[in-house]
Design a protein around this motif. Structure first.
Motif, PDB file in Angstrom:
ATOM      1  N   GLU A   1       3.651  -0.135   4.172  1.00  0.00           N
ATOM      2  CA  GLU A   1       2.316  -0.643   4.503  1.00  0.00           C
ATOM      3  C   GLU A   1       2.046  -1.862   3.622  1.00  0.00           C
ATOM      4  O   GLU A   1       2.098  -1.780   2.389  1.00  0.00           O
ATOM      5  CB  GLU A   1       1.252   0.423   4.275  1.00  0.00           C
ATOM      6  CG  GLU A   1       1.477   1.712   5.045  1.00  0.00           C
ATOM      7  CD  GLU A   1       1.123   1.578   6.515  1.00  0.00           C
ATOM      8  OE1 GLU A   1       0.458   0.580   6.866  1.00  0.00           O
ATOM      9  OE2 GLU A   1       1.511   2.465   7.301  1.00  0.00           O
TER      10      GLU A   1
ATOM     11  N   THR B   1      -3.288  -6.812   7.448  1.00  0.00           N
ATOM     12  CA  THR B   1      -2.439  -5.666   7.116  1.00  0.00           C
ATOM     13  C   THR B   1      -1.446  -5.412   8.239  1.00  0.00           C
ATOM     14  O   THR B   1      -1.695  -5.756   9.403  1.00  0.00           O
ATOM     15  CB  THR B   1      -3.278  -4.399   6.886  1.00  0.00           C
ATOM     16  OG1 THR B   1      -4.027  -4.098   8.078  1.00  0.00           O
ATOM     17  CG2 THR B   1      -4.243  -4.589   5.732  1.00  0.00           C
TER      18      THR B   1
ATOM     19  N   ARG C   1      -0.455  -5.269   2.700  1.00  0.00           N
ATOM     20  CA  ARG C   1      -1.725  -6.005   2.818  1.00  0.00           C
ATOM     21  C   ARG C   1      -1.517  -7.401   2.249  1.00  0.00           C
ATOM     22  O   ARG C   1      -1.067  -7.547   1.115  1.00  0.00           O
ATOM     23  CB  ARG C   1      -2.854  -5.295   2.087  1.00  0.00           C
ATOM     24  CG  ARG C   1      -4.171  -6.062   2.098  1.00  0.00           C
ATOM     25  CD  ARG C   1      -5.366  -5.150   1.841  1.00  0.00           C
ATOM     26  NE  ARG C   1      -5.276  -4.448   0.584  1.00  0.00           N
ATOM     27  CZ  ARG C   1      -6.123  -4.643  -0.448  1.00  0.00           C
ATOM     28  NH1 ARG C   1      -7.097  -5.539  -0.344  1.00  0.00           N
ATOM     29  NH2 ARG C   1      -5.989  -3.943  -1.552  1.00  0.00           N
TER      30      ARG C   1
ATOM     31  N   GLU D   1       0.830  -1.205   0.000  1.00  0.00           N
ATOM     32  CA  GLU D   1       0.000   0.000   0.000  1.00  0.00           C
ATOM     33  C   GLU D   1       0.870   1.263   0.000  1.00  0.00           C
ATOM     34  O   GLU D   1       0.517   2.260  -0.625  1.00  0.00           O
ATOM     35  CB  GLU D   1      -0.919  -0.005   1.224  1.00  0.00           C
ATOM     36  CG  GLU D   1      -1.787  -1.256   1.373  1.00  0.00           C
ATOM     37  CD  GLU D   1      -2.995  -1.253   0.462  1.00  0.00           C
ATOM     38  OE1 GLU D   1      -3.137  -0.316  -0.365  1.00  0.00           O
ATOM     39  OE2 GLU D   1      -3.828  -2.172   0.574  1.00  0.00           O
TER      40      GLU D   1
ATOM     41  N   GLN E   1      -7.748 -11.486   4.759  1.00  0.00           N
ATOM     42  CA  GLN E   1      -6.902 -10.308   4.566  1.00  0.00           C
ATOM     43  C   GLN E   1      -6.335  -9.838   5.903  1.00  0.00           C
ATOM     44  O   GLN E   1      -7.027  -9.828   6.914  1.00  0.00           O
ATOM     45  CB  GLN E   1      -7.696  -9.176   3.912  1.00  0.00           C
ATOM     46  CG  GLN E   1      -8.264  -9.533   2.546  1.00  0.00           C
ATOM     47  CD  GLN E   1      -8.812  -8.334   1.812  1.00  0.00           C
ATOM     48  OE1 GLN E   1      -8.080  -7.399   1.504  1.00  0.00           O
ATOM     49  NE2 GLN E   1     -10.094  -8.368   1.513  1.00  0.00           N
TER      50      GLN E   1
END
Length: 266
Positions: free
Chosen positions: A161, A240, A163, A133, A238
């Motif tokens: 970042e 993160t 994910r 990200e 998912q």
């Protein structure tokens, strides 16, 4: 005068058999579905840990997808295959772990670990997708910005970042098929009007696609439908994680925004 027979009559025993036949699929699904849900919860925990490991490896290696993917695979292995069993070569736990990792990573340069068909069930394709990200590929300077961690920078320095989309394999028979079709309906992806496996008296399940807002990106939705069509029962989990970069991002590692086979549109 003959004494009355105590116990179920022939008609009553037949009714009990019919009732048992109608309720057995639902009872079986409750048991197997509960086991599968607990395994998905474990997969969620492992995905969170794998996202952390990917972010940590990327922050130490200039955002390199290879190191990120390898670290994520090592974190996910326990939920993919019981590698300590006799099915994995090796005489010690360390050797078995290394062999299980090597079999799925393909080569030391492969940034896209894949399932091992026949060992990980019928599943094929990538184990997970890695999406970066931040930082964006367009924002990565060339040459390297050695002031990447300067405290006076906006946000306190460059952050990575990550994910991770873990294509978690549903491994409980019967429950995997039922839950997969229910997921598609609840996510608004597809109706299912085939025979209802939970209610044999109903010819059509009547599971309508939900009307809730989209909760998955288009690329994830398409991949989920495609894998189910190939009878690969998976669910996208998912996770993160973000971490401050310990090394400056290198432009050669950000020619593509996302890693491996992850769609660049995510």
């Amino acid at each position: 005068m003959f004494p009355r027979t105590i116990g179920p009559q022939r008609g009553e025993s037949g009714q009990a058999a019919v009732e048992s036949a109608l309720t057995l699929p639902l009872t079986l699904f409750l048991i197997l579905g509960t086991l599968q849900l607990f395994m998905m919860l474990q997969g969620r925990v492992m995905a969170e840990y794998a996202a952390f490991e990917a972010a940590r490896a990327g922050s130490r290696h200039h955002g390199d997808c290879k190191h990120m993917a390898h670290a994520a695979l090592a974190g996910l292995l326990p939920s993919i295959v019981p590698y300590l069993g006799n099915g994995t070569p090796g005489s010690t736990p360390e050797e078995k772990l290394a062999m299980a990792w090597r079999q799925r990573v393909g080569s030391t340069e492969n940034p896209d670990p894949r399932y091992l068909p026949g060992v990980d069930g019928t599943h094929d394709g990538p184990v997970f997708w890695l999406v970066r990200e931040q930082p964006l590929s367009a924002d990565v300077p060339h040459p390297e910005d050695f002031r990447f961690d300067a405290p006076f920078q906006e946000g306190g320095g460059m952050r990575l970042e990550v994910r991770l989309i873990y294509w978690f394999p549903l491994k409980i028979p019967f429950a995997d098929w039922v839950m997969s079709h229910m997921f598609l309906a609840s996510l608004g992806l597809r109706d299912f009007n085939g025979a209802n496996p939970l209610m044999l008296a109903r010819r059509q399940a009547g599971w309508k696609a939900g009307k809730s807002p989209r909760s998955l990106d288009d690329g994830i939705r398409e991949e989920l439908v495609s894998r189910l069509a190939a009878r690969q029962y998976v669910f996208p989990i998912q996770a993160t994680h973000g971490m401050r970069m310990m090394t400056p991002a290198r432009a050669r590692h950000f020619q593509n925004q996302n890693c491996g086979s992850a769609p660049q549109s995510l």
